[in-house]
Design a protein around this motif. Structure first.
Motif, mmCIF file in Angstrom:
data_model
loop_
_atom_site.group_PDB
_atom_site.id
_atom_site.type_symbol
_atom_site.label_atom_id
_atom_site.label_comp_id
_atom_site.label_asym_id
_atom_site.label_seq_id
_atom_site.Cartn_x
_atom_site.Cartn_y
_atom_site.Cartn_z
ATOM 1 N N ALA A 184 36.615 -47.953 -101.160
ATOM 2 C CA ALA A 184 36.936 -49.329 -100.745
ATOM 3 C C ALA A 184 35.813 -49.907 -99.897
ATOM 4 O O ALA A 184 35.431 -51.069 -100.067
ATOM 5 C CB ALA A 184 38.258 -49.353 -99.985
ATOM 6 N N ILE B 95 33.103 -51.030 -102.149
ATOM 7 C CA ILE B 95 33.441 -52.184 -103.000
ATOM 8 C C ILE B 95 33.523 -53.470 -102.173
ATOM 9 O O ILE B 95 33.165 -54.552 -102.637
ATOM 10 C CB ILE B 95 34.784 -51.925 -103.728
ATOM 11 C CG1 ILE B 95 34.598 -50.819 -104.780
ATOM 12 C CG2 ILE B 95 35.328 -53.189 -104.369
ATOM 13 C CD1 ILE B 95 35.905 -50.316 -105.378
ATOM 14 N N ASP B 96 33.982 -53.338 -100.930
ATOM 15 C CA ASP B 96 34.230 -54.500 -100.073
ATOM 16 C C ASP B 96 32.983 -55.391 -99.959
ATOM 17 O O ASP B 96 31.889 -54.918 -99.635
ATOM 18 C CB ASP B 96 34.655 -54.017 -98.678
ATOM 19 C CG ASP B 96 35.171 -55.159 -97.833
ATOM 20 O OD1 ASP B 96 35.430 -56.253 -98.385
ATOM 21 O OD2 ASP B 96 35.327 -54.977 -96.614
ATOM 22 N N GLY B 97 33.180 -56.651 -100.250
ATOM 23 C CA GLY B 97 32.079 -57.611 -100.114
ATOM 24 C C GLY B 97 31.177 -57.711 -101.335
ATOM 25 O O GLY B 97 30.267 -58.531 -101.361
ATOM 26 N N LYS B 98 31.428 -56.879 -102.341
ATOM 27 C CA LYS B 98 30.576 -56.902 -103.539
ATOM 28 C C LYS B 98 31.104 -57.924 -104.555
ATOM 29 O O LYS B 98 32.308 -58.176 -104.630
ATOM 30 C CB LYS B 98 30.558 -55.522 -104.213
ATOM 31 C CG LYS B 98 30.023 -54.393 -103.336
ATOM 32 C CD LYS B 98 28.512 -54.356 -103.345
ATOM 33 C CE LYS B 98 27.946 -53.065 -102.788
ATOM 34 N NZ LYS B 98 28.474 -52.622 -101.518
ATOM 35 N N SER B 99 30.195 -58.469 -105.338
ATOM 36 C CA SER B 99 30.595 -59.379 -106.415
ATOM 37 C C SER B 99 31.043 -58.540 -107.610
ATOM 38 O O SER B 99 30.734 -57.338 -107.679
ATOM 39 C CB SER B 99 29.404 -60.248 -106.819
ATOM 40 O OG SER B 99 28.442 -59.441 -107.468
ATOM 41 N N PRO B 100 31.759 -59.144 -108.574
ATOM 42 C CA PRO B 100 32.151 -58.392 -109.777
ATOM 43 C C PRO B 100 30.960 -57.740 -110.470
ATOM 44 O O PRO B 100 31.054 -56.596 -110.907
ATOM 45 C CB PRO B 100 32.805 -59.465 -110.653
ATOM 46 C CG PRO B 100 33.339 -60.458 -109.683
ATOM 47 C CD PRO B 100 32.351 -60.488 -108.565
ATOM 48 N N ILE C 190 29.958 -54.668 -108.579
ATOM 49 C CA ILE C 190 30.937 -53.585 -108.752
ATOM 50 C C ILE C 190 30.733 -52.924 -110.118
ATOM 51 O O ILE C 190 30.751 -51.696 -110.239
ATOM 52 C CB ILE C 190 32.383 -54.112 -108.610
ATOM 53 C CG1 ILE C 190 32.609 -54.655 -107.195
ATOM 54 C CG2 ILE C 190 33.398 -52.996 -108.896
ATOM 55 C CD1 ILE C 190 33.911 -55.409 -107.021
ATOM 56 N N VAL D 22 36.104 -65.884 -105.597
ATOM 57 C CA VAL D 22 35.912 -66.253 -104.211
ATOM 58 C C VAL D 22 34.436 -66.122 -103.904
ATOM 59 O O VAL D 22 33.869 -65.047 -103.936
ATOM 60 C CB VAL D 22 36.733 -65.341 -103.289
ATOM 61 C CG1 VAL D 22 36.550 -65.756 -101.848
ATOM 62 C CG2 VAL D 22 38.193 -65.409 -103.681
#
Lengths: 164, 263
Positions: free
Chosen positions: A122, A125-130, A133, A156
């Motif tokens: 997590a 992943i946090d703060g990453k764009s699709p 990721i 977002v």
């Protein structure tokens, strides 16, 4: 009959690891196996590589004498979690290895290790764009075309505004 | 184990566990990476019990379209899991459309926070609730767990007090009670306090304002600003102005006593 004080685990390629059974007291899979088939020579852990199993056993050895109550749910928000410096090895490992450890923790049913790896995943992943990721986790299998072109959810944006 | 493990090879419950450690914005980013992940995440009931949009996304210009596009991704499973929705401070673009979407999509909701949504006025809420509780409406809307609707605004100046009247307040309470399947009048049971709207002291006007504004409470030290002025309260209702004056006088007396005592 096997030594009850130790347990032998066999990985997918036949590599064996013999460790004190007490190390694995938080593994529900191992505890169930000991109860039902403990008289057998070795327990097969078919879907785990030797490297990953070694890492899992290291985690179990480090935490073998922890006195905290067993964790029922790795996602339990009421259980506070503090980073343990003894687990730093998991924080520095590459993304694909972390993914394998997450799966191994799930296969061996060790909630404490599931929580640790899930939290680490997590935090990455946090703060990453699709796109970021996808790049982190095997982009071939996370193909962009799998996303609906008419995805109405909206993304977002990094500036904090929802863009359609 | 295949050494080129993909995120999708992890069991769904582990992906849900990972998502449970993410703020809402990152959950949405994760969901946007892939259709399978999107379906999994928007079906995970554990992730959607509390939906705090503004606080978690730190976005202050939500609109009906944004909320709608998010909610329409929810599976039935996720819709049924939602217990609390917090849209406080979501800005002026949240209207009855969002309120209707929430009330019609989340059958198990118990708390709805719409504080400071300035375009959701008591009269517009009445209009929506009347239409939602029409006897001819099919299927009939039933929200058995709905117990709290928050509309208060802690900024108590003229621009931020939502005005209504006694009939508006009574209608909102009655219609909400009707949706929840509870007695709609005190004679049928205990008074059903579902909404935080309040009547002013003289019982002529209804306010979506703080339940314990300084002028209504007994805390003189918090009644005025740093200069002892009462902020905008007299505009709301004459009875509050009287209270404001009393409290203001109390502060002045208190300051005078403090000065005499050399504090």
């Amino acid at each position: 009959m096997s030594d009850p004080a130790n347990i032998t685990l066999v990985t997918m390629d036949g590599t064996t690891f013999t460790v004190p059974s007490a190390y694995l007291h938080r593994s529900k899979l191992v505890q169930d196996w000991l109860r039902s088939e403990g008289d057998k020579q070795a327990m097969e852990v078919k879907h785990v590589t030797p490297f990953v199993l070694q890492g899992v056993l290291n985690f179990c050895e480090i935490h073998a004498e922890d006195t905290s109550e067993p964790l029922a749910d790795p996602a339990d928000p009421t259980k506070p979690f503090e980073a343990d410096p003894r687990d730093d090895a998991f924080r520095g490992m590459p993304d694909d290895q972390l993914l394998q450890f997450t799966m191994a923790a799930d296969i061996l049913q060790i909630p404490e290790l599931v929580r640790l790896t899930a939290q680490e995943m997590a935090s990455r992943i946090d703060g990453k764009s699709p796109d970021q990721i996808r790049a982190m986790f095997n982009p071939d299998d996370l193909a962009e075309e799998d996303v609906d072109s008419d995805n109405e959810m909206g993304e977002v944006g990094e500036e904090g505004a929802i863009s359609k | 184990m295949d050494t080129s493990t993909c995120l999708l090879s992890i069991p769904p419950e582990i992906i849900t566990t990972i998502a449970s450690y993410l703020p809402l914005t990152s959950v949405l980013q994760l969901a946007a990476t892939n259709r399978c992940l999107r379906e999994l995440i928007f079906d995970a009931s554990a992730l959607w019990k509390e939906l705090c949009l503004v606080r978690e996304c730190r976005i202050y210009d939500f609109s009906d379209e944004h909320v709608g596009s998010l909610i329409r991704n929810f599976s039935l499973n996720a819709c049924n899991a939602v217990r609390q929705v917090d849209l406080s401070n979501a800005g002026p673009n949240i209207t009855n459309q969002t309120l209707e979407l929430i009330l019609t999509h989340f059958p198990n909701i118990h708390t709805l926070r719409l504080n400071r949504c300035v375009n959701l006025t008591p009269s517009s809420i009445v209009e929506l609730l009347v239409s939602l509780t029409e006897p001819s409406r099919a299927p009939r809307l039933h929200l058995p767990h709905l117990t709290h609707l928050y509309l208060q605004d802690d900024r108590r100046d003229a621009a931020h007090i939502a005005l209504g009247n006694k009939v508006t307040l009574a209608t909102i309470r009655m219609r909400l009670a009707q949706l929840a399947g509870r007695p709609t009048s005190p004679s049928e049971g205990d008074a059903f306090e579902i909404c935080d709207l309040e009547l002013c002291d003289c019982h002529t006007r209804t306010y979506a304002s703080c339940a314990n504004p300084s002028v209504m409470g007994a805390t003189p030290s918090t009644a005025g600003d740093a200069y002892g002025n009462i902020v905008g309260l007299s505009i709301a209702c004459a009875c509050w102005a009287i209270r404001a004056y009393s409290v203001s006088a109390a502060i002045a007396r208190q300051n005078s006593v403090a000065r005499c005592a050399g504090v």
